[in-house]
Every structure is written in C-alpha cells, then in structure tokens.
Design a protein around this motif. Sequence first.
Motif, PDB file in Angstrom:
ATOM      1  N   TRP A   6       4.294  13.854  -5.118  1.00  0.00           N
ATOM      2  CA  TRP A   6       2.939  14.115  -4.621  1.00  0.00           C
ATOM      3  C   TRP A   6       1.933  13.111  -5.184  1.00  0.00           C
ATOM      4  CZ3 TRP A   6       3.078  16.866  -0.518  1.00  0.00           C
ATOM      5  CH2 TRP A   6       4.076  17.820  -0.360  1.00  0.00           C
ATOM      6  N   GLY A   7       2.135  12.668  -6.387  1.00  0.00           N
ATOM      7  CA  GLY A   7       1.274  11.641  -6.964  1.00  0.00           C
ATOM      8  C   GLY A   7       1.429  10.309  -6.251  1.00  0.00           C
ATOM      9  N   ILE A   8       2.659   9.965  -5.896  1.00  0.00           N
ATOM     10  CA  ILE A   8       2.903   8.726  -5.161  1.00  0.00           C
ATOM     11  C   ILE A   8       2.291   8.806  -3.766  1.00  0.00           C
ATOM     12  CG2 ILE A   8       4.719   7.295  -4.134  1.00  0.00           C
ATOM     13  CD1 ILE A   8       6.424   8.009  -6.618  1.00  0.00           C
ATOM     14  N   LEU A   9       2.427   9.973  -3.103  1.00  0.00           N
ATOM     15  CA  LEU A   9       1.793  10.139  -1.783  1.00  0.00           C
ATOM     16  C   LEU A   9       0.278  10.048  -1.881  1.00  0.00           C
ATOM     17  CD1 LEU A   9       3.808  12.937   0.021  1.00  0.00           C
ATOM     18  CD2 LEU A   9       3.670  10.524   0.594  1.00  0.00           C
ATOM     19  N   SER A  10      -0.293  10.582  -2.945  1.00  0.00           N
ATOM     20  CA  SER A  10      -1.739  10.479  -3.098  1.00  0.00           C
ATOM     21  C   SER A  10      -2.164   9.040  -3.355  1.00  0.00           C
ATOM     22  CB  SER A  10      -2.209  11.434  -4.184  1.00  0.00           C
ATOM     23  OG  SER A  10      -2.541  10.825  -5.349  1.00  0.00           O
ATOM     24  N   GLY A  11      -1.325   8.253  -4.031  1.00  0.00           N
ATOM     25  CA  GLY A  11      -1.604   6.824  -4.202  1.00  0.00           C
ATOM     26  C   GLY A  11      -1.534   6.063  -2.890  1.00  0.00           C
ATOM     27  N   ILE A  12      -0.598   6.435  -2.036  1.00  0.00           N
ATOM     28  CA  ILE A  12      -0.504   5.804  -0.713  1.00  0.00           C
ATOM     29  C   ILE A  12      -1.737   6.129   0.117  1.00  0.00           C
ATOM     30  CG2 ILE A  12       0.785   5.856   1.458  1.00  0.00           C
ATOM     31  CD1 ILE A  12       3.330   6.197  -0.278  1.00  0.00           C
ATOM     32  N   ILE A  13      -2.174   7.378   0.083  1.00  0.00           N
ATOM     33  CA  ILE A  13      -3.380   7.768   0.821  1.00  0.00           C
ATOM     34  C   ILE A  13      -4.601   7.049   0.257  1.00  0.00           C
ATOM     35  CG2 ILE A  13      -4.914   9.715   1.332  1.00  0.00           C
ATOM     36  CD1 ILE A  13      -2.484   9.655   3.085  1.00  0.00           C
ATOM     37  N   THR A  47      -7.202  11.556   7.787  1.00  0.00           N
ATOM     38  CA  THR A  47      -6.904  10.992   6.470  1.00  0.00           C
ATOM     39  C   THR A  47      -7.569  11.805   5.357  1.00  0.00           C
ATOM     40  OG1 THR A  47      -8.724   9.410   6.686  1.00  0.00           O
ATOM     41  CG2 THR A  47      -6.526   8.648   7.290  1.00  0.00           C
ATOM     42  N   ALA A  48      -8.743  12.366   5.636  1.00  0.00           N
ATOM     43  CA  ALA A  48      -9.403  13.190   4.620  1.00  0.00           C
ATOM     44  C   ALA A  48      -8.605  14.466   4.353  1.00  0.00           C
ATOM     45  CB  ALA A  48     -10.818  13.536   5.057  1.00  0.00           C
ATOM     46  N   LEU A  49      -8.090  15.086   5.402  1.00  0.00           N
ATOM     47  CA  LEU A  49      -7.278  16.287   5.197  1.00  0.00           C
ATOM     48  C   LEU A  49      -5.991  15.977   4.432  1.00  0.00           C
ATOM     49  CD1 LEU A  49      -7.658  18.144   8.606  1.00  0.00           C
ATOM     50  CD2 LEU A  49      -8.571  18.809   6.390  1.00  0.00           C
ATOM     51  N   LEU A  50      -5.342  14.874   4.791  1.00  0.00           N
ATOM     52  CA  LEU A  50      -4.149  14.467   4.053  1.00  0.00           C
ATOM     53  C   LEU A  50      -4.481  14.148   2.603  1.00  0.00           C
ATOM     54  CD1 LEU A  50      -2.284  12.171   6.604  1.00  0.00           C
ATOM     55  CD2 LEU A  50      -1.581  14.415   5.792  1.00  0.00           C
ATOM     56  N   GLY A  51      -5.599  13.463   2.391  1.00  0.00           N
ATOM     57  CA  GLY A  51      -6.005  13.103   1.032  1.00  0.00           C
ATOM     58  C   GLY A  51      -6.326  14.312   0.177  1.00  0.00           C
ATOM     59  N   ILE A  52      -6.992  15.294   0.764  1.00  0.00           N
ATOM     60  CA  ILE A  52      -7.307  16.511   0.003  1.00  0.00           C
ATOM     61  C   ILE A  52      -6.024  17.255  -0.350  1.00  0.00           C
ATOM     62  CG2 ILE A  52      -8.364  18.798   0.185  1.00  0.00           C
ATOM     63  CD1 ILE A  52     -10.642  17.456   1.758  1.00  0.00           C
ATOM     64  N   SER A  53      -5.141  17.414   0.621  1.00  0.00           N
ATOM     65  CA  SER A  53      -3.921  18.175   0.346  1.00  0.00           C
ATOM     66  C   SER A  53      -3.015  17.445  -0.646  1.00  0.00           C
ATOM     67  CB  SER A  53      -3.176  18.477   1.638  1.00  0.00           C
ATOM     68  OG  SER A  53      -2.768  17.293   2.271  1.00  0.00           O
ATOM     69  N   PHE A  54      -2.793  16.144  -0.456  1.00  0.00           N
ATOM     70  CA  PHE A  54      -1.937  15.398  -1.379  1.00  0.00           C
ATOM     71  C   PHE A  54      -2.595  15.249  -2.743  1.00  0.00           C
ATOM     72  CE2 PHE A  54       0.142  13.010   2.378  1.00  0.00           C
ATOM     73  CZ  PHE A  54       0.962  14.089   2.617  1.00  0.00           C
TER      74      PHE A  54
END
Length: 95
Positions: A6-13, A47-54
């Motif tokens: 989840w940290g890596i996904l948040s870095g991608i976002i 992208t904001a929804l993905l960023g908040i969730s990740f």
Amino acid sequence: MPKTFWGILSGIILGVFIIQLFIFVTSILSNNPLGAIVTFIQIAPSTALLGISFGVKGLNKERGKKKVIPISTSIISVVYAGFTFFFLFGWSFGG
C-alpha cells in the motif's frame, strides 16, 4: 522508500499527482486555461479517490519515517478533491 504494497501504491499515485500538476500548469501557461480546468475536472476526482484510499491504507500499514509518502499522498489527494469541487461548484465559466 515504503516497504508495504500500500505504501508503494501511494508512492505511485504521488507520482501521478506530480505528472498531473505538471500537465495542468503547462496547459495553463500555453494559453489554454479553460481546457486545463476541464481536463482537471475529468481526471482529478478518480486520482483523488485513489490517493485518499491508498494513502490512508498506507498510513495504517507503514511504520516510522516511511509514513512520509502516504501522508503527502493523502494531503495532496484532499487538496485535489478540494480544487475539483471548487472548479465544479465555485468557478463561474462566465455565465
């Protein structure tokens, strides 16, 4: 660098947010501000929804100083969502 998935996904976002900001500023400076706003309105909510969730999930899973990326992703996600609502409901397109 984050260690969890989840940290890596948040870095991608976070990288997607930086690219999106660069494209938005470039479009505004090339004398196309309304097109930039329309493109931002189309792309930023997802992208904001993905960023908040990740970002929130990454905050729960990461430990120590590795929480910087999920925290910044969450903050930028909220800012992008705020700008989206401002452009949708607060901005007047001249009418």
